[in-house]
Design a protein around this motif. Structure first.
Motif, PDB file in Angstrom:
ATOM      1  N   ASP A 188       0.824  -1.210   0.000  1.00  0.00           N
ATOM      2  CA  ASP A 188       0.000   0.000   0.000  1.00  0.00           C
ATOM      3  C   ASP A 188       0.856   1.256   0.000  1.00  0.00           C
ATOM      4  N   TYR A 189       1.941   1.231   0.795  1.00  0.00           N
ATOM      5  CA  TYR A 189       2.768   2.431   0.892  1.00  0.00           C
ATOM      6  C   TYR A 189       3.395   2.802  -0.448  1.00  0.00           C
ATOM      7  N   PHE A 190       3.941   1.839  -1.172  1.00  0.00           N
ATOM      8  CA  PHE A 190       4.577   2.150  -2.448  1.00  0.00           C
ATOM      9  C   PHE A 190       3.587   2.734  -3.449  1.00  0.00           C
ATOM     10  N   LEU A 191       2.358   2.222  -3.455  1.00  0.00           N
ATOM     11  CA  LEU A 191       1.330   2.785  -4.338  1.00  0.00           C
ATOM     12  C   LEU A 191       0.992   4.221  -3.932  1.00  0.00           C
ATOM     13  N   LEU A 192       0.806   4.438  -2.622  1.00  0.00           N
ATOM     14  CA  LEU A 192       0.393   5.753  -2.141  1.00  0.00           C
ATOM     15  C   LEU A 192       1.494   6.791  -2.311  1.00  0.00           C
ATOM     16  N   ILE A 193       2.751   6.410  -2.049  1.00  0.00           N
ATOM     17  CA  ILE A 193       3.814   7.405  -2.165  1.00  0.00           C
ATOM     18  C   ILE A 193       4.051   7.771  -3.625  1.00  0.00           C
ATOM     19  N   GLN A 194       3.791   6.861  -4.547  1.00  0.00           N
ATOM     20  CA  GLN A 194       3.895   7.228  -5.953  1.00  0.00           C
ATOM     21  C   GLN A 194       2.802   8.224  -6.317  1.00  0.00           C
ATOM     22  N   GLN A 195       1.589   7.989  -5.820  1.00  0.00           N
ATOM     23  CA  GLN A 195       0.507   8.946  -6.073  1.00  0.00           C
ATOM     24  C   GLN A 195       0.853  10.314  -5.514  1.00  0.00           C
ATOM     25  N   ALA A 196       1.426  10.341  -4.308  1.00  0.00           N
ATOM     26  CA  ALA A 196       1.777  11.622  -3.689  1.00  0.00           C
ATOM     27  C   ALA A 196       2.857  12.333  -4.493  1.00  0.00           C
ATOM     28  N   MET A 197       3.885  11.610  -4.926  1.00  0.00           N
ATOM     29  CA  MET A 197       4.966  12.249  -5.677  1.00  0.00           C
ATOM     30  C   MET A 197       4.480  12.764  -7.023  1.00  0.00           C
ATOM     31  N   LEU A 198       3.459  12.128  -7.597  1.00  0.00           N
ATOM     32  CA  LEU A 198       2.884  12.635  -8.837  1.00  0.00           C
ATOM     33  C   LEU A 198       2.205  13.991  -8.643  1.00  0.00           C
ATOM     34  N   ARG A 199       1.828  14.303  -7.416  1.00  0.00           N
ATOM     35  CA  ARG A 199       1.158  15.571  -7.122  1.00  0.00           C
ATOM     36  C   ARG A 199       2.128  16.659  -6.648  1.00  0.00           C
ATOM     37  N   ALA A 200       3.426  16.339  -6.575  1.00  0.00           N
ATOM     38  CA  ALA A 200       4.417  17.313  -6.119  1.00  0.00           C
ATOM     39  C   ALA A 200       4.517  18.482  -7.102  1.00  0.00           C
ATOM     40  N   GLN A 201       4.659  19.688  -6.559  1.00  0.00           N
ATOM     41  CA  GLN A 201       4.758  20.885  -7.386  1.00  0.00           C
ATOM     42  C   GLN A 201       6.162  21.481  -7.415  1.00  0.00           C
ATOM     43  N   ARG A 202       6.812  21.544  -6.235  1.00  0.00           N
ATOM     44  CA  ARG A 202       8.061  22.280  -6.144  1.00  0.00           C
ATOM     45  C   ARG A 202       9.250  21.436  -5.685  1.00  0.00           C
ATOM     46  N   ARG A 203       9.026  20.588  -4.643  1.00  0.00           N
ATOM     47  CA  ARG A 203      10.180  19.919  -4.059  1.00  0.00           C
ATOM     48  C   ARG A 203       9.790  18.583  -3.437  1.00  0.00           C
ATOM     49  N   ILE A 204      10.653  17.584  -3.649  1.00  0.00           N
ATOM     50  CA  ILE A 204      10.540  16.293  -2.977  1.00  0.00           C
ATOM     51  C   ILE A 204      11.871  16.028  -2.278  1.00  0.00           C
ATOM     52  N   MET A 205      11.801  15.690  -0.998  1.00  0.00           N
ATOM     53  CA  MET A 205      12.995  15.287  -0.261  1.00  0.00           C
ATOM     54  C   MET A 205      12.807  13.845   0.191  1.00  0.00           C
ATOM     55  N   LEU A 206      13.718  12.972  -0.225  1.00  0.00           N
ATOM     56  CA  LEU A 206      13.699  11.569   0.166  1.00  0.00           C
ATOM     57  C   LEU A 206      14.885  11.340   1.105  1.00  0.00           C
ATOM     58  N   ILE A 207      14.602  11.017   2.354  1.00  0.00           N
ATOM     59  CA  ILE A 207      15.633  10.850   3.371  1.00  0.00           C
ATOM     60  C   ILE A 207      15.515   9.430   3.909  1.00  0.00           C
ATOM     61  N   GLY A 208      16.572   8.629   3.777  1.00  0.00           N
ATOM     62  CA  GLY A 208      16.418   7.239   4.179  1.00  0.00           C
ATOM     63  C   GLY A 208      17.713   6.533   4.507  1.00  0.00           C
ATOM     64  N   TRP A 209      17.555   5.389   5.159  1.00  0.00           N
ATOM     65  CA  TRP A 209      18.666   4.493   5.456  1.00  0.00           C
ATOM     66  C   TRP A 209      19.183   3.854   4.174  1.00  0.00           C
ATOM     67  N   ASP A 210      18.269   3.534   3.262  1.00  0.00           N
ATOM     68  CA  ASP A 210      18.660   2.902   2.005  1.00  0.00           C
ATOM     69  C   ASP A 210      17.617   3.207   0.943  1.00  0.00           C
ATOM     70  N   PHE A 211      18.070   3.310  -0.284  1.00  0.00           N
ATOM     71  CA  PHE A 211      17.204   3.421  -1.456  1.00  0.00           C
ATOM     72  C   PHE A 211      17.726   2.460  -2.521  1.00  0.00           C
ATOM     73  N   ASP A 212      16.817   1.779  -3.171  1.00  0.00           N
ATOM     74  CA  ASP A 212      17.175   0.901  -4.285  1.00  0.00           C
ATOM     75  C   ASP A 212      16.364   1.361  -5.491  1.00  0.00           C
ATOM     76  N   THR A 213      17.040   1.933  -6.464  1.00  0.00           N
ATOM     77  CA  THR A 213      16.343   2.517  -7.612  1.00  0.00           C
ATOM     78  C   THR A 213      15.665   1.467  -8.481  1.00  0.00           C
ATOM     79  N   ARG A 214      15.952   0.189  -8.251  1.00  0.00           N
ATOM     80  CA  ARG A 214      15.395  -0.875  -9.101  1.00  0.00           C
ATOM     81  C   ARG A 214      14.001  -1.310  -8.677  1.00  0.00           C
ATOM     82  N   ILE A 215      13.559  -0.927  -7.476  1.00  0.00           N
ATOM     83  CA  ILE A 215      12.267  -1.424  -6.990  1.00  0.00           C
ATOM     84  C   ILE A 215      11.115  -0.816  -7.778  1.00  0.00           C
TER      85      ILE A 215
END
Length: 521
Positions: A55-82
């Protein structure tokens, strides 16, 4: 559109406030905050707990599609392949073509759709080693590097042995996420935790065990506070000063997401080790201990670890009382990885043994969730509920690292605050929903069954669980070396300097695990 470097304006502020105050970060918002272990309380227009990464991955994609000015992703790890969402159905709302599923390509695609959007990604530096084993991730990062509106940075602003462990997303200063779910591999799963789930595969095709996690989505001024925290962390990690954005009339809240809480106050608590000119912050430890001390009826918690001496000390004191609260702790069967198993699982066993010496009424119990097919489910969540009056969710585990070494961030809802009157009912629904997920019941069934059996322990023990179930944590024999490693906290110290304690000699003759566990143990 104004540029990303424009200062915030509006009738309530004639000039921008200093981004970096003399004391590094602003203090608590009210006098009660400091003693309760909260950095500050802020108004939240909408908030919802999101359970499990499908659910989270679906919802965060929807939220990022609505971004206007800035997105900050802060995390322990990111995998661009997911892969995030599949983007079908609800994409008609945006009148755009189907977006890429993979995180790396999706980030680039977003900047092409909106020329005013800037994206910053902050990732723990030690996890960079993993990138060299992730194939196409190097290509994704090269594409990010060439894009002037995407900035990727490693966070090395911590003492040796510490880590950057926060999992935060902030969009346009109005919407944010804070919890335990990383945007990385081997996190995706549904609340059903099905055996043989075909989509539960890492990018390379490897199957992994069922995975349980939680995070929280928030909107309003609390998101602005998390934005301030994120900009500050970016600056500490060596990034440029990022000014606040002008007020955004609309947030990136996913249109189909129903809020569980509206118009409440949410507290923010942090952990950070002392590093250079930046002082230590231990708000989460204070908040953890305060919640345990204030529990009257029960504590329901889900956590990846149970290895904190300080938390154990307070629980042991509570268990020694004539009428102690019921404590239900949901843990994984074992930690993820051999080294973590040696560090966390052995410490957990020693701590459970310690509590057992005073828990004469057997009120403290650790359970492990299992699937219909009896496979253990890995618990990565970091959630605590006390008496349905307090709820804490974030990145902090019940171990020494999260209470003093690593950078952490938790959100806190206190129904005792006047602004949060009535939140207890929604917190109760969340607890029933989570407990029901683990024992194969609908949330509406849990409350009446607890009343029938008299407690959560009795419900778990006596109610039939033919499918998903909770099993008591099995205990095992530890050898002498394992006991010493656990007792002296070799791999999970309370202070960065203690990483070298096994080499240079212990600071205390008393094993670290029991330094303050004197009476009643």
């Amino acid at each position: 559109m104004t540029s990303d470097n424009d200062e915030r304006d509006g009738p309530e502020r004639t000039e921008p406030a200093p981004l970096w105050p003399p004391e590094d970060e602003p203090g608590p918002a009210d006098p009660e905050s400091e003693e309760r272990g909260v950095w500050r309380y802020e108004h939240c227009t909408r908030a919802t707990l999101v359970v499990d990464a499908a659910d989270y991955f679906l919802l965060i994609q929807q939220a990022m599609l609505r971004a206007q000015r800035r997105i900050m992703l802060i995390g322990w790890d990111f995998d661009t392949r997911i892969a995030l969402g599949r983007g079908r159905g609800w994409m008609n709302i945006f009148k755009r073509r189907h977006p890429p599923r993979r995180l790396g390509a999706f980030i680039v695609w977003l900047t092409k759709q909106n020329k005013d959007l800037k994206i910053r990604v902050l990732k723990w530096n030690f996890a960079a080693v993993k990138m060299f084993f992730r194939g196409s991730m190097i290509i994704d990062l090269w594409r990010w590097f060439k894009n002037r509106r995407i900035t990727f940075k490693f966070d090395a602003a911590h003492p040796v042995g510490c880590s950057h462990h926060q999992k935060i997303v902030i969009i346009d200063d109005r919407f944010a996420v804070c919890g335990g779910i990383d945007m990385t591999a081997e996190r995706w799963d549904t609340r059903a935790h099905r055996d043989g789930e075909r989509l539960r595969r890492a990018p390379g095709g490897k199957r992994y065990m069922p995975w349980h996690d939680v995070t929280m989505m928030v909107e309003g001024e609390v998101a602005g506070a998390l934005d301030e925290l994120g900009r500050n962390r970016w600056h500490i990690a060596g990034g440029e000063d990022i000014p606040p954005l002008p007020h955004q009339p609309e947030s990136a809240w996913p249109p189909e997401l129903k809020p569980q809480f509206t118009d409440i106050e949410i507290g923010i608590a942090r952990t950070r080790a002392e590093w250079k000119d930046h002082k230590e912050i231990a708000e989460i430890e204070t908040l953890f201990l305060d919640m345990i001390r204030k529990a009257q009826r029960f504590i329901y918690a889900e956590n990846q670890y149970f290895a904190s001496r300080r938390i154990t000390e307070v629980i042991a004191q509570r268990m020694g009382e004539p009428d102690p609260p019921e404590v239900v702790l949901i843990n994984p069967l074992f930690a993820d990885g051999w080294l973590e198993q040696e560090a966390m699982d052995t410490a957990r066993q020693r701590l459970v043994e310690t509590i057992g010496r005073v828990d004469k009424q057997n009120r403290f119990r650790i359970y492990v969730p299992h699937t219909d097919g009896d496979s253990p489910i890995y618990v990565h969540a970091k959630l605590t509920i006390v008496d349905d009056m307090m709820l804490k969710v974030g990145s902090a585990n019940m171990n020494n690292r999260s209470l003093g070494l690593d950078s952490e961030c938790d959100l806190f809802i206190d129904a005792n605050r006047p602004a949060n009157a009535g939140c207890d009912e929604q917190i109760r629904r969340i607890r029933h929903s989570l407990l029901g997920e683990h024992i194969g019941l609908e949330a509406e069934e849990v409350g009446p069954l607890i009343e029938r059996y008299g407690s959560m322990h009795a419900l778990i023990d006596r109610h039939p669980q033919p499918g998903r179930r909770l099993k008591p944590l099995p205990m095992r024999e530890l050898n002498g070396l394992q006991k010493r490693m656990a007792d002296e906290e070799w791999l999970d110290p309370e202070d960065p300097s203690d990483f070298f304690e096994p080499i240079v000699g212990a600071k205390s003759r008393r094993p670290a695990l029991f330094r303050r566990l004197r009476a009643p143990v």
